[in-house]
Design a protein around this motif. Structure first.
Motif, PDB file in Angstrom:
ATOM      1  N   ALA A 198      81.471 -24.505  26.817  1.00  0.00           N
ATOM      2  CA  ALA A 198      81.768 -24.929  28.186  1.00  0.00           C
ATOM      3  C   ALA A 198      81.113 -23.991  29.196  1.00  0.00           C
ATOM      4  CB  ALA A 198      83.278 -24.975  28.400  1.00  0.00           C
ATOM      5  N   TYR A 199      81.234 -22.706  28.944  1.00  0.00           N
ATOM      6  CA  TYR A 199      80.773 -21.684  29.885  1.00  0.00           C
ATOM      7  C   TYR A 199      79.251 -21.634  29.971  1.00  0.00           C
ATOM      8  CZ  TYR A 199      80.176 -16.988  31.869  1.00  0.00           C
ATOM      9  OH  TYR A 199      79.814 -15.922  32.639  1.00  0.00           O
ATOM     10  N   LYS A 200      78.604 -21.715  28.816  1.00  0.00           N
ATOM     11  CA  LYS A 200      77.149 -21.561  28.785  1.00  0.00           C
ATOM     12  C   LYS A 200      76.425 -22.892  28.895  1.00  0.00           C
ATOM     13  CE  LYS A 200      77.079 -17.081  27.540  1.00  0.00           C
ATOM     14  NZ  LYS A 200      76.465 -16.002  28.307  1.00  0.00           N
ATOM     15  N   PHE A 201      76.986 -23.932  28.290  1.00  0.00           N
ATOM     16  CA  PHE A 201      76.225 -25.182  28.194  1.00  0.00           C
ATOM     17  C   PHE A 201      76.913 -26.362  28.855  1.00  0.00           C
ATOM     18  CE2 PHE A 201      75.474 -22.676  24.265  1.00  0.00           C
ATOM     19  CZ  PHE A 201      74.177 -22.279  24.552  1.00  0.00           C
ATOM     20  N   GLY A 238      85.587 -10.679  27.694  1.00  0.00           N
ATOM     21  CA  GLY A 238      85.846 -12.092  27.497  1.00  0.00           C
ATOM     22  C   GLY A 238      85.252 -12.970  28.584  1.00  0.00           C
ATOM     23  N   VAL A 239      85.619 -14.239  28.530  1.00  0.00           N
ATOM     24  CA  VAL A 239      85.012 -15.220  29.420  1.00  0.00           C
ATOM     25  C   VAL A 239      86.075 -16.194  29.913  1.00  0.00           C
ATOM     26  CG1 VAL A 239      83.428 -17.193  29.498  1.00  0.00           C
ATOM     27  CG2 VAL A 239      82.778 -15.140  28.215  1.00  0.00           C
ATOM     28  N   TYR A 240      86.037 -16.478  31.228  1.00  0.00           N
ATOM     29  CA  TYR A 240      86.863 -17.570  31.746  1.00  0.00           C
ATOM     30  C   TYR A 240      86.078 -18.854  31.580  1.00  0.00           C
ATOM     31  CZ  TYR A 240      90.141 -14.282  33.700  1.00  0.00           C
ATOM     32  OH  TYR A 240      91.082 -13.311  33.824  1.00  0.00           O
ATOM     33  N   ILE A 241      86.716 -19.879  31.071  1.00  0.00           N
ATOM     34  CA  ILE A 241      85.928 -21.062  30.728  1.00  0.00           C
ATOM     35  C   ILE A 241      86.241 -22.254  31.634  1.00  0.00           C
ATOM     36  CG2 ILE A 241      85.558 -20.375  28.363  1.00  0.00           C
ATOM     37  CD1 ILE A 241      87.817 -22.141  27.491  1.00  0.00           C
TER      38      ILE A 241
END
Ligand SMILES: Nc1ncnc2c1ncn2[C@@H]1O[C@H](COP(=O)(O)OP(=O)(O)OP(=O)(O)O)[C@@H](O)[C@H]1O
Ligand SMILES: [Mg+2]
Lengths: 329, 244
Positions: free
Chosen positions: A81-84, A144-147
């Motif tokens: 979700a975050y990258k693509f 981490g990452v917020y998505i």
């Protein structure tokens, strides 16, 4: 066979219908945000517990490193979700494929190990994975990452404003996994797993390729746990290694099944209800006393495991033959 | 007369210990062959080599014309060799019928077919009444019978029986002998390890005598019982008639 599955389990399906009805209505009656949150988490843990149960419960290979697959499921969904900008409806299944592939390659050597050695190796494996993810810059590293995807369609991206949508969606997933397990419970596949758990020499002597069946069980287990991880990430819209891939998570996965009743269909669900409830309430009410919640939580778990080693299912089973496999088809 | 099993110069060493040494003999299709010998003679080891539990140090095992020496245990079972264990390896958390079911699933995918086969095998072995008893609740003679039932459920062409009658009473032994005959009558060749000489001699077409890991003699029961070496080495050697 299909017809028979419904026919021979009529009582079980009746019970399930009642259970599902209760699960659907309960949050409508109890309109408390905390409870909704709890119910949603119970479903995640039920899925994860059912997944672990395949390799740990039915096949008797106690994996203490299943947070690896939980993490892989969560990370795949999160990074997709975050990258693509990829919808979780797709990435959940990519996560399943990744988890099964990893399970295939690590399972081949690890599943040769017996008992405690296997348990410890799987623990080491997930610890390695956690360290790799912490150092993985592109994947967000330790922070981490917020998505959260902006302006996304709620259903297309599984990001709901109404928390109950998560609950009902996860209920469908949990139900699907439960039906799969129930179907497999009396199948050749699961009978072979029970035989391997009972006695590997006997298993080989009746023509069971123990290595191959263990590997299949491990892969199926990884796949289900991966789905649980994906859903969890989607629920909290955030991923990071120290939340997903810790020993704590692995232990919690094992305990869910152990507490409910290892190698039973309903065990992980009952375990998830009991364990998640205990852990959420102790966290909220005792969390501020620095670790007291964990102590109480641990004590409660020890009591249950000591005084009812067959899990909650065995307590109920004595009276109701509820879901326990001794209840004969 | 074709041979279902041919053992050629098989040797098995455990470190320095030679458990089987240069063993050669054959089982003719349809035959019951008895294997006798004192404790520690290497009888069980020989079964483990045939069933693929472990590979021989030297020599070959040929089953139905195929070299099965290097094959794994589960493959050998699938090819048609069933076995029982001297120490019963029952699945104690499963019911009797489930123990047999996992055998029946060897050649069957379909559950109903397998369950029907389980009923047949249980009837053959006289265990129908025990169907829904947990295997852990059985006594030793019953467990030995369950071993036979589970092995039979895999539809073997050759059945290896390891002391299935040790510890049985005279009547139970009679039942067991008639079971072995019944199984043999269905076309299954049998290799059976037995300590009780009366049983071996009455049930076997031929007998293999093992002493200290070597074949002392292969012959008909009459030849074996009258052979001076056998009398000296085994029958007269203090080995009791019932085994341990
Ligand atoms: N896995 C093993 N590792 C090491 N030694 C073994 C192993 N299996 C058997 N042996 C040894 O090989 C020898 C033959 O044992 P085996 O069990 O084949 O005898 P047996 O004829 O079946 O005796 P019994 O009548 O007591 O059953 C014994 O000395 C035994 O200790
Ligand atoms: Mg022996």
């Amino acid at each position: 066979m299909q017809k028979n599955f419904l026919k021979t389990n009529r009582g079980w399906f009746l019970g399930l219908a009642v259970g599902v009805a209760a699960a659907v209505l309960f949050p409508q009656v109890v309109r408390v945000r905390f409870v909704w949150n709890l119910l949603t988490l119970i479903l995640v843990w039920a899925i994860v517990g059912m997944g672990w149960n395949v390799i740990g419960g039915y096949c008797g290979q106690v994996s203490n490193g299943h947070s690896l697959f939980y993490g892989l499921g969560a990370y795949t969904v999160g990074l997709a979700a975050y990258k693509f900008k990829l919808s979780p409806w797709v990435s959940i299944w990519i996560g399943v494929l990744i988890s099964m592939t990893v399970a295939f390659f690590v399972g081949k050597p690890l599943l040769r190990l017996k008992g405690h050695v296997f348990a410890i190796s799987t623990m080491a494996l997930s610890e390695c994975a956690r360290i790799i993810f912490i150092n993985w810059k592109w994947g967000g590293g330790a922070t981490g990452v917020y998505i959260f995807t902006k302006n996304a369609n709620e259903w297309a991206f599984m990001q709901f404003k109404n928390p109950l949508n998560y609950y009902y969606l996860f209920l469908v997933f949990a139900l699907a996994v439960l039906l799969l397990i129930k179907y497999l419970d009396k199948s050749k596949f699961f009978y072979y797993l029970r035989t391997i758990k009972g006695n590997e020499t006997a298993a080989e002597s009746v023509g069971i390729d123990t290595a191959a069946y263990k590997l299949r069980a491990y892969m199926l287990s990884a796949a289900i746990v991966s789905i649980g991880g994906s859903l969890y990430a989607q629920f909290i819209l955030y991923i990071d290694p120290s939340m997903l891939m810790t020993l704590n998570v692995s232990m919690m996965i094992v305990l869910t099944a152990v507490m409910g009743g290892v190698g039973t269909v309903m065990g992980p669900i009952l375990g998830a209800i009991a364990l998640t409830t205990i852990s959420e309430y102790t966290r909220v009410y005792l969390g501020r006393f620095g670790g007291l919640d964990m102590v109480l939580y641990g004590v409660l778990v020890i009591i249950i495991v000591l005084y009812c080693p067959g899990g909650i299912v065995s307590l109920l089973g004595r009276r109701l033959k509820f879901g326990a496999r001794r209840g004969k088809a | 007369m074709d041979h279902i099993l041919v053992i050629e110069q098989v040797t098995k060493r455990f470190g320095g210990l030679v458990a089987n040494e240069d063993i050669s003999f054959a089982v003719t299709t349809g035959e019951i062959v008895g294997v006798v010998g004192p404790n520690g003679a290497g009888k069980t080891t020989l079964f483990n080599l045939i069933s693929g539990e472990f590979a021989p140090t030297q020599g070959t095992v040929v089953f139905c014309g195929t070299d099965i020496t290097a094959m794994k245990a589960h493959v050998i079972c699938q090819r048609g060799i069933g076995r029982t264990f001297q120490i019963p390896q029952s699945l104690d958390d499963m019911m009797v019928y489930e123990n047999v079911l996992v055998g029946a699933l060897c050649k069957r995918k379909n559950m109903e077919e397998a369950l029907a086969h389980v009923d047949e095998v249980l009837a053959l072995c006289g265990m129908t009444e025990l169907k829904t008893v947990y295997a852990g609740k059985l006594n030793v003679p019953q467990k030995k019978r369950l071993e036979i039932a589970r092995a039979m459920a895999t539809d073997p062409k050759l059945l290896l029986l390891d002391e299935t009658m040790a510890g049985l009473t005279a009547t139970e032994r009679k039942d067991a002998v008639s079971l072995i005959r019944k199984i043999n009558a269905t076309g299954v060749s049998i290799l059976t390890i037995e300590h009780n000489m009366d049983v071996v001699m009455s049930v076997s077409n031929r007998v293999v005598v093992l002493v200290s890991g070597r074949v002392l003699l292969v012959g008909t029961p009459e030849e074996v019982t009258s052979h001076p070496d056998v009398i000296a080495a085994y029958l007269g050697g203090g080995a009791n008639q019932d085994g341990q």
